[in-house]
Design an enzyme around this catalytic site. Structure first.
Site, PDB file in Angstrom:
ATOM      1  N   ASP A 100     -15.840   9.021   8.574  1.00 12.51           N
ATOM      2  CA  ASP A 100     -14.726   8.079   8.452  1.00 12.51           C
ATOM      3  C   ASP A 100     -13.454   8.917   8.467  1.00 12.51           C
ATOM      4  O   ASP A 100     -13.486  10.108   8.126  1.00 12.51           O
ATOM      5  CB  ASP A 100     -14.823   7.292   7.130  1.00 12.51           C
ATOM      6  CG  ASP A 100     -14.026   5.996   7.164  1.00 12.51           C
ATOM      7  OD1 ASP A 100     -14.634   4.916   7.283  1.00 12.51           O
ATOM      8  OD2 ASP A 100     -12.779   6.062   7.083  1.00 12.51           O
ATOM      9  N   ARG A 160       0.817  -1.226   0.000  1.00 12.61           N
ATOM     10  CA  ARG A 160       0.000   0.000   0.000  1.00 12.61           C
ATOM     11  C   ARG A 160       0.844   1.267   0.000  1.00 12.61           C
ATOM     12  O   ARG A 160       0.507   2.242  -0.665  1.00 12.61           O
ATOM     13  CB  ARG A 160      -0.930  -0.010   1.202  1.00 12.61           C
ATOM     14  CG  ARG A 160      -1.991  -1.102   1.069  1.00 12.61           C
ATOM     15  CD  ARG A 160      -2.904  -0.978   2.215  1.00 12.61           C
ATOM     16  NE  ARG A 160      -3.911  -2.007   2.237  1.00 12.61           N
ATOM     17  CZ  ARG A 160      -4.896  -2.004   3.120  1.00 12.61           C
ATOM     18  NH1 ARG A 160      -4.966  -1.048   4.013  1.00 12.61           N
ATOM     19  NH2 ARG A 160      -5.788  -2.949   3.104  1.00 12.61           N
TER      20      ARG A 160
END
Ligand SMILES: C[S@@+](CC[C@H](N)C(=O)[O-])C[C@H]1O[C@@H](n2cnc3c(N)ncnc32)[C@H](O)[C@@H]1O
Length: 310
Positions: free
Chosen positions: A181, A81
């Site tokens: 979020d 990632r």
């Protein structure tokens, strides 16, 4: 994907180089794939040199910024990632990228966080929670419901809550769903409310028909949430490890499958924050692998992963 303008700037101390494909930058020629790092063992055969020290630094940074505790089994995930961030920002080593990141306050921090969150979700995931929510709503159909979805990810959970509200309270129902979020990228997807049709697993044909518009022509294969649901919803970035920017007192909070990424101390602090923005008697839904037995003074277990705010 094009990096935002701020990221296209030359990183301090280096040119904006594009690393080569796997092997070419770090492992020239056909020699055995062995890269040398100054600080500890490295993995072989990778595009970028990767050391334990890189993992340790990234682990400390994401813990500090998002409360996410990464265990040692996450090396491959973190490498893959964060490699994308190296490519996007034109860095050729993790050390260079992390030094650069730590040395400035820019938008890359958000990208770094976005890269390391796990956003798995689905419509009507853990469906028993939506049955329980429907029961609560039907018991007080005239109430002004305030609901917070605290780890909304790409929106499947918020829209599942909204569909349950619409079905249980009817078209005159009064409900507001605040969705948040830490990851701004998934939040933008949530706010847009457009999904691939193949991602509609979990939705009955009836719900698809009632709550979604089907894309045609260039939008074939996509579906969009109808405005009648979206008008009850708002979206904002919230980091659960910071003080909450929420004024409302919520009747219901969904905080599912995010606490598993936090250690016990962070979980306790987050539960205290959630407790402060809920009304007594309110309902907290948590994920299937989450239980908070050491927060008994704040929340009492009332069902499978369903808590009452005391
Ligand atoms: C696995 S998803 C769960 C999504 C949804 N709640 C569900 O159960 O299907 C976890 C979400 O928590 C978010 N998250 C991680 N750390 C967070 C934090 N410190 N504050 C707010 N959200 C966070 C991630 O961005 C991600 O979207």
């Amino acid at each position: 994907m094009h990096p935002p303008a701020a990221l296209r700037a030359t990183p301090p101390g280096g040119q904006h180089l594009r690393p080569g494909k796997a092997g070419s930058a770090v492992f020239p020629g056909s020699a055995p794939a062995l890269a040398v790092a100054e600080d500890g063992p490295v993995a072989e055969g990778r595009e970028f040199v990767w050391s334990d020290a890189d993992f340790t630094r990234i682990k400390a940074l994401i813990y500090k910024k998002a409360g996410i505790s990464l265990h040692d089994g996450k090396h491959a995930m973190v490498y893959s990632r964060v490699s994308r961030r190296l490519r996007e920002t034109g860095h050729t080593s993790f050390k260079g990228y992390i030094d650069w990141l730590e040395g400035h306050d820019g938008p890359e921090w958000q990208e770094f966080i976005n890269a390391l969150t796990t956003n798995l979700t689905a419509f009507f995931r853990e469906s028993h929670h939506f049955d329980a929510l429907a029961q609560l709503l039907r018991a007080k159909p005239a109430h002004d419901w305030r609901i917070w979805c605290a780890a909304a990810s790409t929106g499947e959970e918020p829209y599942s809550i909204a569909m349950t509200c619409a079905e249980s309270l009817g078209s005159n129902g009064r409900y507001e769903i605040v969705n948040s979020d830490i990851d701004t990228k998934v939040l933008a997807t949530a706010q847009r409310g457009v999904y691939k049709h193949e991602g509609s697993k979990g939705l009955s044909a009836e719900r698809l028909q009632r709550f979604f518009l089907r894309g045609k022509g260039a939008n074939a294969g996509q579906m969009r949430v109808k405005p009648e649901l979206q008008k009850h919803m708002s979206f904002l970035p919230v980091n659960l490890i910071h003080e909450l920017p929420l004024r409302e007192t919520f009747d219901v909070v969904f905080c599912r499958n995010v606490m598993i990424y936090f250690d016990a101390a962070t979980q306790r602090a987050v539960l205290e924050r959630i407790h402060r923005v809920m009304r007594p008697g309110g309902t907290l839904f948590v994920g299937h692998a989450e239980n908070f037995s050491d927060a008994r003074h704040l929340f009492a277990l009332r069902g499978k992963t369903v808590y009452e705010r005391l």
